[in-house]
Every structure is written in C-alpha cells, then in structure tokens.
Design an enzyme around this catalytic site. Sequence first.
Site, PDB file in Angstrom:
ATOM      1  N   CYS A 217       3.151  -4.190   6.737  1.00 41.81           N
ATOM      2  CA  CYS A 217       2.665  -3.701   8.027  1.00 41.81           C
ATOM      3  C   CYS A 217       1.993  -2.336   7.898  1.00 41.81           C
ATOM      4  O   CYS A 217       0.884  -2.129   8.388  1.00 41.81           O
ATOM      5  CB  CYS A 217       3.829  -3.593   9.015  1.00 41.81           C
ATOM      6  SG  CYS A 217       4.647  -5.163   9.375  1.00 41.81           S
ATOM      7  N   ASP A 218       2.697  -1.408   7.274  1.00 37.27           N
ATOM      8  CA  ASP A 218       2.267  -0.013   7.307  1.00 37.27           C
ATOM      9  C   ASP A 218       1.458   0.426   6.094  1.00 37.27           C
ATOM     10  O   ASP A 218       0.852   1.498   6.119  1.00 37.27           O
ATOM     11  CB  ASP A 218       3.502   0.888   7.449  1.00 37.27           C
ATOM     12  CG  ASP A 218       4.273   0.602   8.735  1.00 37.27           C
ATOM     13  OD1 ASP A 218       3.627   0.173   9.705  1.00 37.27           O
ATOM     14  OD2 ASP A 218       5.501   0.785   8.751  1.00 37.27           O
TER      15      ASP A 218
ATOM     16  N   CYS B 161       8.380  -1.436   6.009  1.00 42.13           N
ATOM     17  CA  CYS B 161       7.595  -2.667   5.854  1.00 42.13           C
ATOM     18  C   CYS B 161       6.258  -2.349   5.191  1.00 42.13           C
ATOM     19  O   CYS B 161       5.320  -1.900   5.861  1.00 42.13           O
ATOM     20  CB  CYS B 161       7.363  -3.327   7.216  1.00 42.13           C
ATOM     21  SG  CYS B 161       6.403  -4.859   7.106  1.00 42.13           S
TER      22      CYS B 161
END
Length: 517
Positions: A344-345, A341
């Site tokens: 997200c990361d 992701c």
Amino acid sequence: MLDANIKTQLKAYLERVTQPIEIVASLDDGEKSREMQALIKDVAEQSDLISVIERRDDTERKPSFSVGPKGGEARVRFAGLPMGHEFTSLILALLQSAGYPPKVEADVIEQIKNIEGEYNFETYISLSCHNCPDVVQALNLLSILNPNIRHTMIDGALFQGEVEERKIMAVPTVYLNGQEFGQGRMELAEIIGKIDTGAEKREAAKIAAKDAFDVLIVGGGPAGAAAAIYSARKGIRTGIVAERFGGQVMDTMGIENFISVKETQGPKLVAALEEHVKQYDVDIMNLQRAAKLVPGDMTEVQLENGASLKAKTVILATGARWREMNVPGEQAFRGKGVAYCPHCDGPLFKGKRVAVIGGGNSGVEAAIDLAGIVAHVTLLEFADTLRADAVLQKKLYSLPNVTVIKSAQTTEVTGTDKVNGLMYKDRSTDEVKRIELEGIFVQIGLLPNTDFMKGAIELSRFGEVIVDAKGQTSVPGIFAAGDCTTVPYKQIIIAMGEGSKAALSAFDHLIRSSVEA
C-alpha cells in the site's frame, strides 16, 4: 492506452449506461496529461452516451478529470490515472453517474441522501494499494447520491508536492474540508457513521434489541466465515459480529497456497467469503468491536458502542493484527513514516531510504518489493540469521540497493514531524548505531486479538486462546478458531478448517445441552 481485451470488457460494462455522461478533463502539456487524454478517449469510444470536454485554463489539478451526468454537476474527480486497482473505481463512477443502481441496501441509500452539511473529501492513494479502492468507491458513491458531498481521488505518486506539503506517508489518507479525516481502509458504513451524527447510537440500539443466538461468531475472517456457514447449514440461529469482515486477509496481497486456487488476492477472497456467507440465514453485524466477554448460562458479548449480544454458544475467531516494535517513536510516527503494508504505502517512498524490520518471509518479501521502488532498503533482523526461505534470501542478496544487518535490535524511531531515522543496538557488540532514512516497514509477525477475553477464558502466555482438539476453550459452550488460538501454523486454509470444526463442536454442544435440559 487500453488494450483490446480491456476495451471489450469495458464496452460490455458500459452497455448498462442509459443516460448521457460527461467527462471533463483538466490538462496541461505534460506526459501524464497525454496519457490521461488517451485513457479518456478509449473510455468514451466504448459508449455513444459518453462525451468528453477538455479544459486547460481552469484551476483544477492537472491532470485530472471529473465524471458526472451530462448537463449536471460533476461531484466525482480523479486526479491521476485510475488504473491498476482503481480502474474498477472509474467503471463504477461511470455507471453510477448514469443512474445504475449501486449494490447497497435501500435504507443506506436513503440515509446517504439525507446527510446534511457540506463535505469536500480528498483521498490520497497509490495505484498498488488494495485497500484504497474501497475508500474511493465509498466516497464516490456518497458524492453521486448526495449533492452536498464531493470527492477527489489523488494519486500520491503523481502529486508528490501535495504529499510532501501535507506530510502524507500512508495510504489511503482522507481529508475532509481540508482537515485529516481518516487513514487506512474504511468501509461505506464506517464513513457514514463518522459524518452522520447519531448513526452509531441508532445502530447500537438496533443490535441491543436482537434476540439471543444459538451460536454467535466473533470475528469475520476465514475462520469466522467458515464457522458461520457450517452453523447456518445446521438450521440454527447464527450471528456474526466483526470489527472488519475479512480481517487480516484484507491486507494480504498475494495468496498462492490456497489449495485448488493457484493465485488470488486477499480482497478478492474476502468478497467471495462474504458472498458465500450471505447465501445463508446469517445475521452479519459488521464494523462492531467486541469490548468484553462475559461467560454464563447465556454468554454475553459486550460491544464498544454500548450494545451487547447474548448466545447459547460463542465461537471466538478474532484473528490477529500486526505485531508492533513497541519502541519510542513508533506510535508517534505511525502513518508519518512508520508503516506496516509495503504494497500500500511503498509507492509513497519512491526514491527514498527505508528500513524493513524482520527477516522472515514477510520481511524479506517486503524488502524485495520495496527495492524496486525506493532508493535503498536496509533490512534489520534481531537474530544472527535470516528466517526466510532460501529462494527469497538468494533474491534479496542479489539486489544492489539492499543492505542486510543481522543481530540488530531496533531501539527507537526518530523524527520531527515525520521519520528521519532509527536507532538500533548491535547485539554482538552492544554498540548503538543510527540509520538515516525516511520510512520504516515493520514485518515482525502477528499478535492475537484477545485483549477483551482476558479474565473470561484461559489464554496462553502469548495471549492466544487455549483450545483442545475440538476447538473448546476453558469455558463450556465457548469455542475458538483461527489465528487467535494456540493451533499452530497461522494459515488461511487452516483457519477455515478450524472454524468449521468449532461450528460442528458448538452444534454438538447445543444438542447435548438440550438433551440434558
């Protein structure tokens, strides 16, 4: 810090505060401390019941601040500015610290209050992560309701030293009493189940005692939600069992092709879906993973917790998951440099070198997004051409810190305690090459979640459930819909239509079966 519009909205929310709240800030002379000071001031100005204390000589992370009842113990702390997706976490912490009731069932609240032991949670997040707020809000609520529990939200981009020391390369990452507790999105019930010994056994017994359903839907994504609504509207006994309500949509950031809605986000759409389903008499059994499908006069769905459910008809809507590369090192370094992701990361890789695997729309979009954060992006595509839309390719090739390598087959992820590179084969020359980097984002499509169905119904060579025009599988009374089926084009709106169709087909099957009986 906050604009006039946000202040107006915040003031309206804080009118629900009826008890004094105290914000205690731990600050230093840095720029982020000044920003936090401004944020706290803006918040406090919106309610006469909020007071602020500033400290510079304590041992807390700086900048950070705690939220709690005035004169009481503050067990919720924000290490970093809770803006972006986390602003809602701040608002809820303020309201709940003042005694505003959470939207949680009374028996769950009682269960939380009765948890014994000492629990000190720390959650590393990124402000662009749309899964992080669910974890932060769940742990904050536990801390507010139970005096034995404490929680600190930590912005990984701000506290890079801790991120490096603990080798955190994915968010959310949760630590409990100094040891890693979990990674990725976790719901309140899931967290409670992990710390409340015996909770899983009690839940299994509760599920096993349920009567047979007229229609049981396995999966809680768009297809499953649509099937549940259409079934319940027919007045038949409907149940939905899901490993995670919302499914893959929870990991989808931007949605711009859901007809009549110009733009939305996955978690927002899932919240609306769940609210809609709950308008009907549907028995929702969330956080339950199917283990085996047993066809028969009454189809049985066995769950991993040992319980089983029976139904006259079943609709399989289990969706799909990220496809993995299946190369040496991928699993070993998952969460330690291998990620799926970018939203997200991505912020955890600020200033680092990363690779994106996959040249379709998802891969190219990921590379474009990451290029604005990281030092350099290398995109590797197996084929000799990219498959992404032309407009995305044009944008990609315009970026100065992106390299595109085509005809590249990734063969290995390398590293020690975290990723330090990858090996790939140039398919045009068979030469094996190495790229030094710190992160790898895999964007090569999806795999259907159908492992538990093998041997029970007919699957395609790709593992998809084979269905006819009505959503019927190879076994009468068992239907399927959405991304786990052979229906082409894996789209949210198509899954919803297929789920609705499967529900109508199941109802038709029930009518015809009762007439024949």
